[in-house]
Design a protein around this motif. Structure first.
Motif, PDB file in Angstrom:
ATOM      1  N   MET A  73     -12.728   3.464   1.985  1.00 53.83           N
ATOM      2  CA  MET A  73     -11.543   2.636   1.946  1.00 53.83           C
ATOM      3  C   MET A  73     -10.983   2.618   0.528  1.00 53.83           C
ATOM      4  O   MET A  73     -11.729   2.511  -0.437  1.00 53.83           O
ATOM      5  CB  MET A  73     -11.872   1.200   2.333  1.00 53.83           C
ATOM      6  CG  MET A  73     -11.990   0.935   3.775  1.00 53.83           C
ATOM      7  SD  MET A  73     -12.030  -0.845   4.031  1.00 53.83           S
ATOM      8  CE  MET A  73     -11.494  -0.859   5.691  1.00 53.83           C
ATOM      9  N   THR A  74      -9.691   2.655   0.466  1.00 55.16           N
ATOM     10  CA  THR A  74      -9.048   2.592  -0.836  1.00 55.16           C
ATOM     11  C   THR A  74      -8.775   1.133  -1.206  1.00 55.16           C
ATOM     12  O   THR A  74      -8.894   0.233  -0.380  1.00 55.16           O
ATOM     13  CB  THR A  74      -7.710   3.369  -0.821  1.00 55.16           C
ATOM     14  OG1 THR A  74      -6.812   2.712   0.075  1.00 55.16           O
ATOM     15  CG2 THR A  74      -7.925   4.807  -0.383  1.00 55.16           C
ATOM     16  N   GLU A  75      -8.382   0.945  -2.440  1.00 50.65           N
ATOM     17  CA  GLU A  75      -8.084  -0.415  -2.895  1.00 50.65           C
ATOM     18  C   GLU A  75      -6.883  -0.993  -2.153  1.00 50.65           C
ATOM     19  O   GLU A  75      -6.833  -2.194  -1.879  1.00 50.65           O
ATOM     20  CB  GLU A  75      -7.814  -0.403  -4.394  1.00 50.65           C
ATOM     21  CG  GLU A  75      -9.026  -0.120  -5.234  1.00 50.65           C
ATOM     22  CD  GLU A  75      -8.692  -0.103  -6.720  1.00 50.65           C
ATOM     23  OE1 GLU A  75      -7.612  -0.574  -7.109  1.00 50.65           O
ATOM     24  OE2 GLU A  75      -9.533   0.370  -7.480  1.00 50.65           O
ATOM     25  N   ILE A  76      -5.930  -0.158  -1.817  1.00 52.00           N
ATOM     26  CA  ILE A  76      -4.738  -0.635  -1.111  1.00 52.00           C
ATOM     27  C   ILE A  76      -5.109  -1.126   0.284  1.00 52.00           C
ATOM     28  O   ILE A  76      -4.606  -2.156   0.746  1.00 52.00           O
ATOM     29  CB  ILE A  76      -3.665   0.475  -1.058  1.00 52.00           C
ATOM     30  CG1 ILE A  76      -3.184   0.767  -2.468  1.00 52.00           C
ATOM     31  CG2 ILE A  76      -2.530   0.077  -0.144  1.00 52.00           C
ATOM     32  CD1 ILE A  76      -2.246   1.931  -2.584  1.00 52.00           C
ATOM     33  N   GLU A  77      -5.998  -0.410   0.967  1.00 49.19           N
ATOM     34  CA  GLU A  77      -6.434  -0.847   2.297  1.00 49.19           C
ATOM     35  C   GLU A  77      -7.188  -2.172   2.219  1.00 49.19           C
ATOM     36  O   GLU A  77      -7.008  -3.047   3.075  1.00 49.19           O
ATOM     37  CB  GLU A  77      -7.313   0.223   2.936  1.00 49.19           C
ATOM     38  CG  GLU A  77      -6.551   1.469   3.338  1.00 49.19           C
ATOM     39  CD  GLU A  77      -7.471   2.574   3.815  1.00 49.19           C
ATOM     40  OE1 GLU A  77      -8.636   2.615   3.359  1.00 49.19           O
ATOM     41  OE2 GLU A  77      -7.036   3.379   4.641  1.00 49.19           O
ATOM     42  N   ILE A  78      -8.013  -2.327   1.195  1.00 49.95           N
ATOM     43  CA  ILE A  78      -8.770  -3.572   1.030  1.00 49.95           C
ATOM     44  C   ILE A  78      -7.823  -4.731   0.738  1.00 49.95           C
ATOM     45  O   ILE A  78      -7.964  -5.820   1.301  1.00 49.95           O
ATOM     46  CB  ILE A  78      -9.826  -3.414  -0.080  1.00 49.95           C
ATOM     47  CG1 ILE A  78     -10.902  -2.430   0.374  1.00 49.95           C
ATOM     48  CG2 ILE A  78     -10.464  -4.766  -0.427  1.00 49.95           C
ATOM     49  CD1 ILE A  78     -11.875  -2.031  -0.691  1.00 49.95           C
TER      50      ILE A  78
END
Length: 87
Positions: free
Chosen positions: A1-6
């Motif tokens: 997971m990327t930071e944007i998804e989190i």
């Protein structure tokens, strides 16, 4: 997971919590203001006079919006489980 998804998941969780809590908070605030005006006008300072009407109003909101709130929680949980499962 990327930071944007989190960050998107955190935002969705915050917005869901806000949508779930807002009806209860608004009803409690409105009933509290009405009771406070009544207490100021009559100079009655009784604790149960504020607690009992707020409690009854919140129970009424829960009775009216209970299924909607449950559906919102179920949808959010399904989204989180599908993200956790990689789907």
């Amino acid at each position: 997971m990327t930071e944007i998804e989190i960050m998107d998941i955190i935002y969705q969780a915050f917005m869901t919590a806000l949508r779930l809590a807002m009806p209860f908070l608004l009803v409690s605030m409105i009933v509290g203001v009405i009771i406070s005006i009544f207490q100021a006008a009559t100079q009655i300072n009784e604790q149960t006079l504020t607690f009992v009407p707020k409690f009854l109003a919140i129970l009424a909101v829960m009775g009216l919006l209970g299924t909607t709130i449950l559906n919102m929680l179920q949808d959010f949980l399904r989204q989180m489980v599908s993200l956790g499962a990689g789907g």
